[in-house]
Scaffold this motif. Sequence first.
Motif, PDB file in Angstrom:
ATOM      1  N   PHE A  53       0.815  -1.212   0.000  1.00 44.80           N
ATOM      2  CA  PHE A  53       0.000   0.000   0.000  1.00 44.80           C
ATOM      3  C   PHE A  53       0.850   1.264   0.000  1.00 44.80           C
ATOM      4  O   PHE A  53       0.383   2.326   0.403  1.00 44.80           O
ATOM      5  CB  PHE A  53      -0.948   0.003   1.200  1.00 44.80           C
ATOM      6  N   GLU A  54       2.071   1.145  -0.451  1.00 47.81           N
ATOM      7  CA  GLU A  54       2.960   2.307  -0.503  1.00 47.81           C
ATOM      8  C   GLU A  54       2.308   3.430  -1.314  1.00 47.81           C
ATOM      9  O   GLU A  54       1.839   3.227  -2.436  1.00 47.81           O
ATOM     10  CB  GLU A  54       4.288   1.923  -1.156  1.00 47.81           C
ATOM     11  N   GLY A  55       2.252   4.620  -0.721  1.00 44.20           N
ATOM     12  CA  GLY A  55       1.656   5.774  -1.388  1.00 44.20           C
ATOM     13  C   GLY A  55       0.151   5.854  -1.267  1.00 44.20           C
ATOM     14  O   GLY A  55      -0.450   6.842  -1.705  1.00 44.20           O
ATOM     15  N   LYS A  56      -0.482   4.856  -0.662  1.00 48.31           N
ATOM     16  CA  LYS A  56      -1.942   4.850  -0.508  1.00 48.31           C
ATOM     17  C   LYS A  56      -2.342   5.613   0.751  1.00 48.31           C
ATOM     18  O   LYS A  56      -1.613   5.678   1.740  1.00 48.31           O
ATOM     19  CB  LYS A  56      -2.478   3.421  -0.424  1.00 48.31           C
ATOM     20  N   LYS A  57      -3.554   6.177   0.706  1.00 48.31           N
ATOM     21  CA  LYS A  57      -4.120   6.915   1.830  1.00 48.31           C
ATOM     22  C   LYS A  57      -5.388   6.201   2.292  1.00 48.31           C
ATOM     23  O   LYS A  57      -6.273   5.916   1.470  1.00 48.31           O
ATOM     24  CB  LYS A  57      -4.473   8.347   1.419  1.00 48.31           C
ATOM     25  N   LYS A 104      -3.603  -0.425  12.008  1.00 49.46           N
ATOM     26  CA  LYS A 104      -2.209  -0.851  12.177  1.00 49.46           C
ATOM     27  C   LYS A 104      -1.764  -1.738  11.018  1.00 49.46           C
ATOM     28  O   LYS A 104      -0.623  -1.618  10.542  1.00 49.46           O
ATOM     29  CB  LYS A 104      -2.052  -1.592  13.501  1.00 49.46           C
ATOM     30  N   ARG A 105      -2.653  -2.622  10.551  1.00 53.26           N
ATOM     31  CA  ARG A 105      -2.286  -3.505   9.449  1.00 53.26           C
ATOM     32  C   ARG A 105      -2.068  -2.719   8.159  1.00 53.26           C
ATOM     33  O   ARG A 105      -1.099  -2.960   7.420  1.00 53.26           O
ATOM     34  CB  ARG A 105      -3.370  -4.571   9.251  1.00 53.26           C
ATOM     35  N   ILE A 125     -13.773   0.626  -0.825  1.00 50.27           N
ATOM     36  CA  ILE A 125     -14.631   0.936   0.326  1.00 50.27           C
ATOM     37  C   ILE A 125     -15.003  -0.398   0.959  1.00 50.27           C
ATOM     38  O   ILE A 125     -15.566  -1.277   0.298  1.00 50.27           O
ATOM     39  CB  ILE A 125     -15.894   1.703  -0.101  1.00 50.27           C
ATOM     40  N   ILE A 126     -14.659  -0.551   2.231  1.00 48.72           N
ATOM     41  CA  ILE A 126     -14.875  -1.807   2.942  1.00 48.72           C
ATOM     42  C   ILE A 126     -15.660  -1.510   4.210  1.00 48.72           C
ATOM     43  O   ILE A 126     -15.286  -0.635   4.997  1.00 48.72           O
ATOM     44  CB  ILE A 126     -13.535  -2.478   3.281  1.00 48.72           C
ATOM     45  N   THR A 163      -9.507  -7.690   5.663  1.00 45.29           N
ATOM     46  CA  THR A 163      -9.739  -6.318   5.204  1.00 45.29           C
ATOM     47  C   THR A 163      -8.594  -5.847   4.321  1.00 45.29           C
ATOM     48  O   THR A 163      -8.816  -5.235   3.264  1.00 45.29           O
ATOM     49  CB  THR A 163      -9.910  -5.379   6.406  1.00 45.29           C
ATOM     50  N   ALA A 164      -7.359  -6.126   4.736  1.00 48.56           N
ATOM     51  CA  ALA A 164      -6.201  -5.732   3.938  1.00 48.56           C
ATOM     52  C   ALA A 164      -6.197  -6.455   2.591  1.00 48.56           C
ATOM     53  O   ALA A 164      -5.833  -5.859   1.562  1.00 48.56           O
ATOM     54  CB  ALA A 164      -4.913  -6.039   4.704  1.00 48.56           C
ATOM     55  N   PHE A 165      -6.620  -7.702   2.578  1.00 49.07           N
ATOM     56  CA  PHE A 165      -6.723  -8.426   1.306  1.00 49.07           C
ATOM     57  C   PHE A 165      -7.704  -7.726   0.378  1.00 49.07           C
ATOM     58  O   PHE A 165      -7.409  -7.488  -0.805  1.00 49.07           O
ATOM     59  CB  PHE A 165      -7.157  -9.866   1.549  1.00 49.07           C
ATOM     60  N   LEU A 166      -8.879  -7.360   0.880  1.00 52.02           N
ATOM     61  CA  LEU A 166      -9.883  -6.703   0.042  1.00 52.02           C
ATOM     62  C   LEU A 166      -9.407  -5.334  -0.434  1.00 52.02           C
ATOM     63  O   LEU A 166      -9.836  -4.858  -1.486  1.00 52.02           O
ATOM     64  CB  LEU A 166     -11.200  -6.564   0.807  1.00 52.02           C
TER      65      LEU A 166
END
Length: 247
Positions: free
Chosen positions: A5-9, A25-26, A137-138, A223-226
């Motif tokens: 997720f580098e650069g993601k907000k 945190k994840r 959006i999760i 959640t991180a997978f999605l």
Amino acid sequence: MSTRFEGKKAIVTGGSRGIGAAIAKRLAADGADVAITYAGNQEAANVTVGAITAAGRRGHAIQANAGDPAAQAAAIGQAIDSLGGLDILVHNAGVFEIAAVDQTDSAAFERIFAVNVGGVQAGTAAAAPRINDGGRIIIIGSINGDRAFMPGLAPYGASKAAVAGLARGWARDLAPRGILVNVVQPGPVDTDMNPADGAIAEQFTAMIPLGRYGRTEEIAAVTAFLASDEASFITGTTIDVDGGVSA
């Protein structure tokens, strides 16, 4: 630590404790800058932000009442401004109450729907024009949105069924922009809201084939997978994370 997720907000509502904190945190551990909203526990929010910054990412905490549409919309806007953009929105803020139909007053019913449904609607409406194309959006729902496992869960379950319905509709609305909308539906998870040693824990544990409560980190992993590129063809669906309760 990873950089997927580098650069993601990212924004995580209700991110000061429990599942929300684990998700924040994840996402930070995987490279995202993360803003959280919280209802009132500033100390817990500061701890979460500290973990985000310790991962080398930017973190922000914004106080907001998820049951107040104007406050929720304002908090989402403030978070986007603080981050400088938005790629991942996780709706986690929620309330949980147990009461039989003849014991649920209108105030309690309205409070559950104001936070669990109204806050999700207001936050998404505020974020949709500003989230980047290809965003995520999760919504953190509940297996109670599909099934009533015990008495007293009708209003809570109905609120979680409602957000699953919203997600299916939003997935259609936002598909032309490549924005994916999904719901994670946890079963019993060890949190302050429903602790593994709480008053109803024995009842819940008896229904879980794996014989234990879930961990917040397990919900965060899904959640991180999605939120990742690996889930690029998944939208408008619900994923149960419940130790087999729904099997």
